[in-house]
Design a protein around this motif. Sequence first.
Motif, short mmCIF file in Angstrom:
data_model
loop_
_atom_site.label_atom_id
_atom_site.label_comp_id
_atom_site.label_asym_id
_atom_site.label_seq_id
_atom_site.Cartn_x
_atom_site.Cartn_y
_atom_site.Cartn_z
N GLU A 169 15.35 64.17 -69.64
CA GLU A 169 16.39 65.18 -69.47
C GLU A 169 15.87 66.56 -69.79
N ILE A 170 14.81 66.60 -70.62
CA ILE A 170 14.35 67.91 -71.06
C ILE A 170 13.55 68.57 -69.96
N GLU A 219 10.93 71.16 -69.09
CA GLU A 219 9.92 71.84 -69.90
C GLU A 219 10.16 73.33 -69.92
N GLN A 220 10.49 73.86 -68.76
CA GLN A 220 10.65 75.30 -68.70
C GLN A 220 11.79 75.80 -69.57
N GLU A 221 12.86 74.99 -69.59
CA GLU A 221 14.06 75.47 -70.28
C GLU A 221 13.81 75.64 -71.78
N TYR A 222 13.07 74.70 -72.37
CA TYR A 222 12.98 74.71 -73.81
C TYR A 222 11.64 75.17 -74.35
N ILE A 223 10.61 75.03 -73.53
CA ILE A 223 9.28 75.37 -74.05
C ILE A 223 8.72 76.53 -73.26
N LEU A 224 8.15 77.49 -74.00
CA LEU A 224 7.68 78.70 -73.34
C LEU A 224 6.32 78.47 -72.69
#
Lengths: 439, 201
Positions: free
Chosen positions: A336-337, A339-344
């Motif tokens: 669900e995660i 990568e772009q949304e949560y990790i820079l």
Amino acid sequence: MHNYYEQVDFLNGGKVAHQQEVRYQDQDQLPQETEKTLKILDQELAVDEEYKEAFEIARRLLKFYKSENAIRNGQYFAGAALYFGFRCKNAPYLLIEISEFIKKDSATKVAKCYLKLLKFVKADAKAPQIVQLAKSLQYLDPSIYIPKFVRLLEISRDKYKAIVDTAMKLIKRMMLDWMAYGRRPSSLCGAALLISARFHGENVPTSQVCKTVQVCDETIRKRLAEFNQTGLSQLTREQFEQIENIETGIPGPVNDPPSYRRIKQQEEEMRKGLTEEQIKQLEESTLKKALEMIELLKVQPEVFKQEDNLKQEYPIPVKEPIKEQKDNEILSSLSEIDEQEYILNEQEKANKQIVWSALNKEYIYDIELKNQKKKAQQEKNLLSGNKQQTQKARKQAKVEKSFPTPQESVAKNYENDGINPQAVKNLFSKEEAFFAQLS
Amino acid sequence: MKNELQAIPEINERLEELIRSTHPPKIQNVVSTVDLGTELNLVVISNGARMAEYNPKRFSAVIMRLSNPSTTALIFQSGKMVCTGAKSEDQSLIAARKYAKIINKLGFPVVTLLQASTSESQSNQTNLLKDQQYRSVVQYEPEIFPGLIFRKITDQKKITLLIFVSGRCVITGGKKTEDLNNVFKFILPILDQFKKRDLEY
């Protein structure tokens, strides 16, 4: 320390009286700060004779508390214990007043200490005296503060009694009208005093009332507004003076507490905004939840059998390992995660690092210093071949070993242990006299 | 024993009445603690994650937020994590897993996920008097806090209720929803005793 006393015994052929006194005094005394604060409060508050016992209660309580728990910040505890004493004697002193003399804006800390003392008294106390004290703690009646505040308000003396009487009646009425619960007694007193003073023709300015009662005028305005909504406010002057029994003599229904009224208002406003359908849905859902709750909470005959309760507890240890497995599976498969949304990405990371380092320069510097020190120490130890010096070794190294006279040596080495310098002098003078006799 | 069995349907009826007249408790906040199993480098995490802040001078943990179950997590150097703000136990679990996943992606091997949670719920009732009977369990100091603090300690469970004059009640400290519901059921009849009754003149 013990060796020292033994030597004294030997030299003087028996126990020395004044040394014994020092020992007993240490056990019985409260920490210095606490005693200091109690004395300061005694002077500043100028307590009446009848309430002086509160200090005794406070001291007793603190001694009991000290024997079980440590007292840090003795000054706040002094204030809290004194407040406890005042409550036991129904003396009209606010917590805020007491804490103002200890330190400005320390009311929360004194309150915390007071709660700790209460807990100690209710739960842990073994001495019967304290349990008795606890029983005498009652619900604060706000009307005890009124005579005191009236005195402080600088009103002409002949109107004292009248104002006090009306204010007492008002407060009684406030309590019956559910306005007083949950409110600080000082704000209620302020509102009652203001009304009764104006009623008797004394134009006391609101700011003065605020100062004596230690409440801001916004609060007093609120209380007056709430009082406005009670039945008592609707009466005229003559009607008020004619009332004989304030508890039953007022027409009209008993009021709801103002916080309850506010909630109802909010609910109504919410309902106005919704259409009828939505209202029905809301009611249905709350009803559903209520029914579910009823099912869950029904008392069942099996509950009375203790064996079933035990059985319910056993399956729990089996559950945990299953949960762990699930977690591992889910961790690996959790897609669900984004990568772009949560990790820079790399550039954003670099930017953030620059900003963070700039903001936290001092912290980074401190850490570097620490690391350097550690490294230096480690190298030292490697070179000298010793184990790392423990704290004990360091402490012992600090004690000086050479003094001109034995008297100085004793006095200085045991300074921190609380030795009585006068006693040391006496001792050594006696010793000199003894040796002088011999020679 | 027989008498108690006979009284049960009456108790149930009374409970039903009470529950119908009030709102059932609604869980507002679930706090859970998670052990991730490895030491973490907080600087790397705070620089690598979008919604992370780290002020070592103020507090020695990274504060990370998620918008989906709207939650906040405190992540410590030892690998322990505290996740707050979820509205139910399941949500808290999902949120904790998401945080773990993020930390995983930033390069730290996440090994275990053990959880223990406490929850807090609010319920709404009719107004009541501040009771004094239960003096050993109850604390009411109007100068300090406007509500009444009722601490219930049974066996190993400690649950605290904050009861206000308006009838609102906050139940905190329960590890499972059952605990909270049980305490609610326990306290309803007690509170009913102290309900405000309209006097007739």
